[in-house]
Write an enzyme that holds these catalytic residues in place. Structure first.
Site, PDB file in Angstrom:
ATOM      1  N   GLY A   1      -1.429   6.978  -2.519  1.00  0.00           N
ATOM      2  CA  GLY A   1      -2.747   6.954  -2.183  1.00  0.00           C
ATOM      3  C   GLY A   1      -3.545   5.729  -2.479  1.00  0.00           C
ATOM      4  N   ASN A   2      -2.933   4.780  -2.787  1.00  0.00           N
ATOM      5  CA  ASN A   2      -3.723   3.619  -3.071  1.00  0.00           C
ATOM      6  C   ASN A   2      -2.982   2.413  -2.915  1.00  0.00           C
ATOM      7  OD1 ASN A   2      -5.774   1.990  -4.394  1.00  0.00           O
ATOM      8  ND2 ASN A   2      -5.829   2.987  -6.347  1.00  0.00           N
TER       9      ASN A   2
ATOM     10  N   HIS B   1       0.781  -1.219  -0.065  1.00  0.00           N
ATOM     11  CA  HIS B   1       0.038  -0.085   0.106  1.00  0.00           C
ATOM     12  C   HIS B   1       0.909   1.102   0.182  1.00  0.00           C
ATOM     13  CE1 HIS B   1      -3.693   2.334   1.153  1.00  0.00           C
ATOM     14  NE2 HIS B   1      -2.739   3.178   1.706  1.00  0.00           N
ATOM     15  N   CYS B   2       0.656   2.014  -1.151  1.00  0.00           N
ATOM     16  CA  CYS B   2       1.813   3.081  -1.087  1.00  0.00           C
ATOM     17  C   CYS B   2       1.101   4.278  -0.846  1.00  0.00           C
ATOM     18  CB  CYS B   2       2.196   3.342  -2.528  1.00  0.00           C
ATOM     19  SG  CYS B   2       3.418   4.532  -2.770  1.00  0.00           S
ATOM     20  N   PRO B   3       1.300   5.037   0.516  1.00  0.00           N
ATOM     21  CA  PRO B   3       0.782   6.302   0.725  1.00  0.00           C
ATOM     22  C   PRO B   3       1.007   7.471   0.117  1.00  0.00           C
ATOM     23  CG  PRO B   3       2.460   5.881   2.239  1.00  0.00           C
ATOM     24  CD  PRO B   3       2.342   4.664   1.137  1.00  0.00           C
TER      25      PRO B   3
END
Lengths: 143, 464
Positions: free
Chosen positions: B192-193, B187-189
């Site tokens: 954002g997804n 999950h890559c902040p």
């Protein structure tokens, strides 16, 4: 009484007796394939050969959708070069095959499964997890 | 209004007439709802379901801002000098790279990463029936793992308690988005997804193009300052003439290390057909010397692995965001004695919770206990849902700071306290040690009770 029922009539007359789920078969990896094992609940309803034929055809169609062929490679490269805007005008190879699958399932339902009181649900409606086969009990005589 | 004869419904009368279920149904039937509006995961939808984003997406504007600001400064302050002294292609190349970076970023952020829709009640019941062969009356959750053979290698499939299904191989449950994602990478902040099967290629092209862009800007700025200081001035004067270049230098210098490192890492992953999740967990590293536990998904050929991951056919989105909800679906009783209903969790849980808590209390006082099939004529308004989410997956690798690849903690905090289901939750705790085994964290199960005014409620309180 008419021998064949249309699907609409069936839904109004009959109730759902049971649902059978054909799970995915992962022995060849993450490709979308379904198990061809004949479930015991369907023994009285449909011929084993017929059932396996349906599942095998579906498996072949899904394999065709996910196959890494030169066509899909070119499609991928073209999409990358056009910043994926090409998909606004044309649909992907996978989507084309999914339409084929939907047509096949509808045809199978009409010809083979509905006369036996069964209904195949397109796996895409279940997130490609299962093939759901609904077994209807015919209560048209009791009403 | 005369109820006994047919007459055309006056739209004005609808708002004036008493709040009957029938009128509500008419209103609801006139505006069929799309499936994204009742999506159970923690996602946000835009453009009527066309675009999807994680709920916690605060860092995406920062990422976009950094890229736009740095590129803007570059075009405004460095390009004029470089065009006159070097070549006009510099802003052209910069422009192309910039467009590519932004397009890939937006594509990564707004594409469905490969979310698996949750199992329907019938499927969940079927799975439990297959596993629970002893026929005991006490509820026992299905065993957590199932072993299968993939390319002659044993792979364990885990049962996801939230989505109520055995996860396909390479699928993982992201606790931040509360979804099972196929070929879950992380999950890559920044984006954002989640990064999964469907948007990995966009993510990869984003980081590769961003590496090129930052290196390009870095190089151009260095050239710019060098050229200025060569024309008879020293470097401090050159910097004073073009202060924006220093800003760009700083930003690029710090990003280059991480972005280039990340690109290299992901190139390795692509070439060996691994996901970040698998690499960090060490699923396929040969720990045992004798037994060769290689990656069963790899084609053992770098080119083939790259082609499969990046140029393979694009699978469709499985969650059907823009489909319409069936207007009056008969809700069948779940075979297992589990409370089941199509999940109705709106986007803003907090608002719904306070409103629904009040509704719930009213409903509990006034409604009768409804068991069994509802008459199909009753229209579905807003159904009541009791969703017991148990055993959140702390072991699953949903990396919160994805790009630095740290193990995620159990970051999910439910803002809406269940109103009167604490006793049920406690009973779950005590009866089911399996839930406790599932995760080391104390917050084991989470009951979300969302209520509405629907008359067709299937409420089987037997959770035992």
């Amino acid at each position: 009484m008419a021998e064949t029922h249309s699907l609409q009539d069936m839904r109004q007359q009959v109730a759902v007796a049971a649902k059978v789920f054909i799970q995915r078969d992962y022995t060849n990896g993450t490709m979308c394939q379904f198990q061809t094992k004949f479930p015991s609940d369907l023994e009285t309803k449909i011929d084993k050969q017929q059932f396996e034929e349906t599942i095998r055809t579906l498996n072949n169609l899904y394999a065709e959708a996910e196959k890494l062929s030169s066509q899909s490679f070119i499609e991928g490269c073209l999409a990358c070069l056009t910043a994926y805007t090409v998909f606004l005008c044309m649909e992907t190879h996978y989507e084309k095959v999914l339409k084929k699958i939907a047509k096949y399932i509808q045809e199978q339902n009409e010809k083979v499964y509905a006369p036996r009181g069964l209904l195949l649900t397109d796996p895409i409606e279940r997130g490609l997890r299962v093939i759901e086969i609904t077994i209807y009990e015919d209560r048209s005589f009791s009403r | 209004m005369k109820n006994c004869e047919y007459q055309q419904i006056d739209p004005r009368a609808l708002s004036v007439s008493p709040q009957s279920a029938q009128n509500h149904a008419d209103k609801k039937l006139q505006r069929p709802r799309r499936k994204w509006q009742v999506f159970p995961g923690k996602n946000r939808f835009f453009c009527d379901g066309r675009l999807i984003l994680a709920r916690q997406n605060g860092i995406l504007p920062l990422t976009l801002g950094l890229i736009i600001v740095t590129s803007g400064l570059f075009f405004a302050f460095d390009c004029p000098f470089l065009v006159t002294h070097l070549t006009v292609f510099i802003p052209v190349i910069g422009g192309v790279l910039f467009m590519f970076v932004v397009a890939s970023l937006l594509r990564t952020s707004f594409t469905d990463p490969g979310i698996l829709p949750r199992a329907t009640a019938d499927e969940a019941a079927d799975i439990e029936r297959q596993i629970d062969t002893s026929g005991s009356s006490t509820y026992r959750p299905p065993p957590r793992t199932k072993e299968i053979l993939i390319n002659q290698q044993v792979v364990k499939l885990k049962y996801c308690f939230t989505c109520k299904m055995f996860r396909p191989p390479r699928t993982s449950h992201c606790s931040l988005c509360d979804n099972c994602v196929e070929r879950f990478d992380h999950h890559c902040p920044w984006v954002g997804n989640c990064v999964g099967k469907r948007n990995y290629r966009y993510f990869y092209s984003f980081i590769i193009s961003l590496s090129f862009l930052t290196s390009f800007i870095f190089g151009c700025v260095i050239t710019h300052i060098t050229l200025r200081s060569q024309a008879g001035k020293n470097i401090v004067q050159a910097i004073q003439e073009s202060p924006a270049s220093v800003v760009e230098l700083v930003i690029c210098f710090f990003s280059i290390w991480s972005i280039l490192g990340l690109s290299g890492f992901h190139t390795y992953l692509v070439a060996s057909n691994l996901t970040t999740n698998e690499d960090i967990k060490g699923s396929w590293s040969s720990k045992r010397g004798a037994e060769e536990s290689g990656n069963p998904y790899s084609y053992n050929n770098i080119i083939t692995n790259c082609c499969v991951t990046l140029c393979g056919p694009m699978p469709p989105s499985l969650i059907d965001r823009r489909g319409f909800l069936p207007p009056d679906e008969v809700i069948s009783v779940a075979a297992a004695s589990e409370v089941e209903l199509p999940p109705f969790i709106p986007k803003s849980e907090a608002n719904m919770c306070t409103q629904s808590t009040k509704d719930a209390l009213e409903r509990m006082l006034h409604s009768t206990d409804l068991h069994g099939l509802c008459p199909s004529g009753t229209p579905k308004t807003t159904p009541m849902v009791l969703e017991v989410l148990s055993a959140p997956e702390t072991k699953e690798l949903s990396l919160s700071s994805g790009c630095s690849h740290q193990l995620a903690r159990q970051a999910v905090v439910d803002p809406c306290p269940p109103f009167s289901k604490n006793n049920r939750r406690d009973s779950l705790h005590s009866i089911n040690p399996a839930f406790r085994l599932a995760s080391p964290s104390p917050t084991l199960s989470r009951s979300v009770l969302v209520l509405g005014e629907g008359p067709d409620i299937v409420f089987s309180p037997q959770q035992h």
